[in-house]
Design a protein around this motif. Structure first.
Motif, PDB file in Angstrom:
ATOM      1  N   ILE A  57      -8.688 -18.005   6.183  1.00 12.83           N
ATOM      2  CA  ILE A  57      -7.610 -17.426   5.379  1.00 12.83           C
ATOM      3  C   ILE A  57      -6.797 -18.565   4.792  1.00 12.83           C
ATOM      4  O   ILE A  57      -5.982 -19.185   5.490  1.00 12.83           O
ATOM      5  CB  ILE A  57      -6.707 -16.511   6.225  1.00 12.83           C
ATOM      6  N   PRO A  58      -6.989 -18.886   3.524  1.00 15.39           N
ATOM      7  CA  PRO A  58      -6.209 -19.975   2.920  1.00 15.39           C
ATOM      8  C   PRO A  58      -4.757 -19.546   2.678  1.00 15.39           C
ATOM      9  O   PRO A  58      -4.467 -18.377   2.440  1.00 15.39           O
ATOM     10  CB  PRO A  58      -6.927 -20.217   1.589  1.00 15.39           C
ATOM     11  N   GLY A  59      -3.860 -20.505   2.788  1.00 14.41           N
ATOM     12  CA  GLY A  59      -2.452 -20.206   2.497  1.00 14.41           C
ATOM     13  C   GLY A  59      -1.759 -19.526   3.668  1.00 14.41           C
ATOM     14  O   GLY A  59      -2.229 -19.519   4.806  1.00 14.41           O
ATOM     15  N   GLU A  60      -0.632 -18.898   3.360  1.00  8.20           N
ATOM     16  CA  GLU A  60       0.211 -18.284   4.380  1.00  8.20           C
ATOM     17  C   GLU A  60      -0.409 -16.999   4.924  1.00  8.20           C
ATOM     18  O   GLU A  60      -0.964 -16.196   4.179  1.00  8.20           O
ATOM     19  CB  GLU A  60       1.584 -17.970   3.776  1.00  8.20           C
ATOM     20  N   LEU A  61      -0.313 -16.824   6.237  1.00  3.30           N
ATOM     21  CA  LEU A  61      -0.815 -15.613   6.872  1.00  3.30           C
ATOM     22  C   LEU A  61       0.152 -14.463   6.605  1.00  3.30           C
ATOM     23  O   LEU A  61       1.350 -14.564   6.851  1.00  3.30           O
ATOM     24  CB  LEU A  61      -0.964 -15.830   8.382  1.00  3.30           C
ATOM     25  N   LYS A  62      -0.383 -13.341   6.102  1.00  9.66           N
ATOM     26  CA  LYS A  62       0.448 -12.180   5.786  1.00  9.66           C
ATOM     27  C   LYS A  62       0.044 -11.005   6.676  1.00  9.66           C
ATOM     28  O   LYS A  62      -1.065 -10.484   6.565  1.00  9.66           O
ATOM     29  CB  LYS A  62       0.276 -11.784   4.314  1.00  9.66           C
ATOM     30  N   VAL A  63       0.957 -10.638   7.575  1.00  9.17           N
ATOM     31  CA  VAL A  63       0.697  -9.528   8.487  1.00  9.17           C
ATOM     32  C   VAL A  63       1.880  -8.570   8.439  1.00  9.17           C
ATOM     33  O   VAL A  63       3.028  -8.980   8.606  1.00  9.17           O
ATOM     34  CB  VAL A  63       0.491 -10.014   9.940  1.00  9.17           C
ATOM     35  N   GLU A  64       1.600  -7.304   8.173  1.00  4.12           N
ATOM     36  CA  GLU A  64       2.642  -6.287   8.113  1.00  4.12           C
ATOM     37  C   GLU A  64       2.478  -5.316   9.282  1.00  4.12           C
ATOM     38  O   GLU A  64       1.364  -5.008   9.686  1.00  4.12           O
ATOM     39  CB  GLU A  64       2.555  -5.484   6.802  1.00  4.12           C
ATOM     40  N   LYS A  65       3.619  -4.849   9.816  1.00  2.00           N
ATOM     41  CA  LYS A  65       3.553  -3.790  10.806  1.00  2.00           C
ATOM     42  C   LYS A  65       3.063  -2.540  10.100  1.00  2.00           C
ATOM     43  O   LYS A  65       3.622  -2.131   9.087  1.00  2.00           O
ATOM     44  CB  LYS A  65       4.937  -3.536  11.424  1.00  2.00           C
ATOM     45  N   ASN A  66       2.024  -1.941  10.626  1.00  2.00           N
ATOM     46  CA  ASN A  66       1.346  -0.881   9.888  1.00  2.00           C
ATOM     47  C   ASN A  66       0.998   0.280  10.812  1.00  2.00           C
ATOM     48  O   ASN A  66      -0.138   0.454  11.213  1.00  2.00           O
ATOM     49  CB  ASN A  66       0.078  -1.446   9.235  1.00  2.00           C
ATOM     50  N   LEU A  67       2.003   1.073  11.159  1.00  2.00           N
ATOM     51  CA  LEU A  67       1.757   2.231  12.002  1.00  2.00           C
ATOM     52  C   LEU A  67       1.228   3.393  11.173  1.00  2.00           C
ATOM     53  O   LEU A  67       1.598   3.565  10.008  1.00  2.00           O
ATOM     54  CB  LEU A  67       3.051   2.664  12.697  1.00  2.00           C
ATOM     55  N   LEU A  68       0.360   4.175  11.766  1.00  2.00           N
ATOM     56  CA  LEU A  68      -0.113   5.395  11.127  1.00  2.00           C
ATOM     57  C   LEU A  68       1.063   6.333  10.923  1.00  2.00           C
ATOM     58  O   LEU A  68       1.979   6.398  11.744  1.00  2.00           O
ATOM     59  CB  LEU A  68      -1.167   6.065  12.004  1.00  2.00           C
ATOM     60  N   SER A  69       1.054   7.070   9.819  1.00  2.00           N
ATOM     61  CA  SER A  69       2.174   7.960   9.522  1.00  2.00           C
ATOM     62  C   SER A  69       1.670   9.318   9.048  1.00  2.00           C
ATOM     63  O   SER A  69       0.481   9.513   8.815  1.00  2.00           O
ATOM     64  CB  SER A  69       3.094   7.337   8.469  1.00  2.00           C
ATOM     65  N   GLN A  70       2.600  10.252   8.912  1.00  2.00           N
ATOM     66  CA  GLN A  70       2.250  11.613   8.526  1.00  2.00           C
ATOM     67  C   GLN A  70       1.839  11.702   7.058  1.00  2.00           C
ATOM     68  O   GLN A  70       2.416  11.042   6.186  1.00  2.00           O
ATOM     69  CB  GLN A  70       3.438  12.540   8.774  1.00  2.00           C
ATOM     70  N   ALA A  71       0.874  12.561   6.800  1.00  2.00           N
ATOM     71  CA  ALA A  71       0.480  12.875   5.434  1.00  2.00           C
ATOM     72  C   ALA A  71       1.468  13.873   4.846  1.00  2.00           C
ATOM     73  O   ALA A  71       2.395  14.336   5.522  1.00  2.00           O
ATOM     74  CB  ALA A  71      -0.938  13.448   5.427  1.00  2.00           C
ATOM     75  N   ALA A  72       1.264  14.215   3.579  1.00  2.00           N
ATOM     76  CA  ALA A  72       2.185  15.132   2.896  1.00  2.00           C
ATOM     77  C   ALA A  72       2.262  16.481   3.593  1.00  2.00           C
ATOM     78  O   ALA A  72       3.315  17.140   3.572  1.00  2.00           O
ATOM     79  CB  ALA A  72       1.748  15.310   1.443  1.00  2.00           C
ATOM     80  N   ASP A  73       1.170  16.910   4.244  1.00  2.69           N
ATOM     81  CA  ASP A  73       1.176  18.209   4.933  1.00  2.69           C
ATOM     82  C   ASP A  73       1.720  18.114   6.362  1.00  2.69           C
ATOM     83  O   ASP A  73       1.699  19.093   7.111  1.00  2.69           O
ATOM     84  CB  ASP A  73      -0.220  18.826   4.945  1.00  2.69           C
ATOM     85  N   GLY A  74       2.193  16.933   6.749  1.00  5.87           N
ATOM     86  CA  GLY A  74       2.769  16.759   8.072  1.00  5.87           C
ATOM     87  C   GLY A  74       1.799  16.350   9.153  1.00  5.87           C
ATOM     88  O   GLY A  74       2.204  16.091  10.288  1.00  5.87           O
ATOM     89  N   SER A  75       0.522  16.253   8.842  1.00  2.00           N
ATOM     90  CA  SER A  75      -0.482  15.892   9.846  1.00  2.00           C
ATOM     91  C   SER A  75      -0.576  14.379  10.013  1.00  2.00           C
ATOM     92  O   SER A  75      -0.187  13.604   9.129  1.00  2.00           O
ATOM     93  CB  SER A  75      -1.848  16.455   9.457  1.00  2.00           C
TER      94      SER A  75
END
Length: 204
Positions: A57-75
């Motif tokens: 991975i060249p350059g700066e490491l980019k890591v985001e907190k990425n929790l699963l979330s609800q869809a538009a129907d709430g699921s």
């Protein structure tokens, strides 16, 4: 049977130029997804204790907190590739593919647990629906989430290649926020299963 395992690196947003196995320099395929980078691993680990994969991975490491979330129907869909699999004592539960769709397979040991982190913005009661394949008459386990412990089971679908949706029960998530859902096998009544996903669907 030959299969290929897939590993999700949650939240990794960096551009992976190449990936390979340290032991033999064999190239590994990587795919960027909304959830992070998915690495395709070989059919069998090179070492039973530790097989090391290298990502360039060249350059700066980019890591985001990425929790699963609800869809538009709430699921909320908790898929196999997004699961955290906790093996022990040489157990080998892992993500494989059947019919081109990832599932958690080789889950033979009752001491193996699986969990998912996710977030809720629309609290309420949810039906728990599993997309599962089971060759045995029944397999029993617990689902633990938000201090709730549900004793549940799935029934036979005929084989480990035949998947069906089975409604397992209900859970109530009363507040918005982050949650962890865990599957913990019943050591006295566990039988191997293959699971593609758990879906939390707003109860009607």
């Amino acid at each position: 049977m030959l299969f290929r395992s897939k590993l999700l690196l949650p939240g990794l947003k960096s551009d992976v130029k190449k990936a390979w196995l340290l032991a033999n320099s064999a190239a590994l395929k990587t795919v960027a997804t909304d959830e992070g980078v998915v690495v395709t691993l070989p059919a069998k680990a090179l070492d039973p204790i530790a097989t090391v994969a290298v990502l360039h991975i060249p350059g700066e490491l980019k890591v985001e907190k990425n929790l699963l979330s609800q869809a538009a129907d709430g699921s909320v869909v908790l898929s196999a590739i997004q699961a955290n699999i906790h093996n022990f004592n040489g157990s080998d539960a892992q993500v494989e593919e059947k019919g081109g769709i990832p599932n958690i397979g080789f889950w033979t040991a009752s001491g193996v647990t699986v969990d998912w982190g996710f977030k809720i913005t629309k609290p309420g009661r949810f039906d728990i629906v599993a997309s599962v394949a089971c060759a045995n008459e029944k397999s029993q386990f617990q689902i633990l989430v938000d201090n709730q412990k549900l004793s549940l089971s799935v029934t036979s679908t005929g084989s480990y290649d035949t998947f069906a949706d089975q409604k397992l029960g209900q859970v109530e998530l009363k507040t918005a926020g982050e949650y962890l859902l865990q599957i913990k096998p019943d050591k006295n009544a566990w039988a191997p299963i293959n699971i593609r996903s758990l879906t939390l669907k707003p109860a009607q």
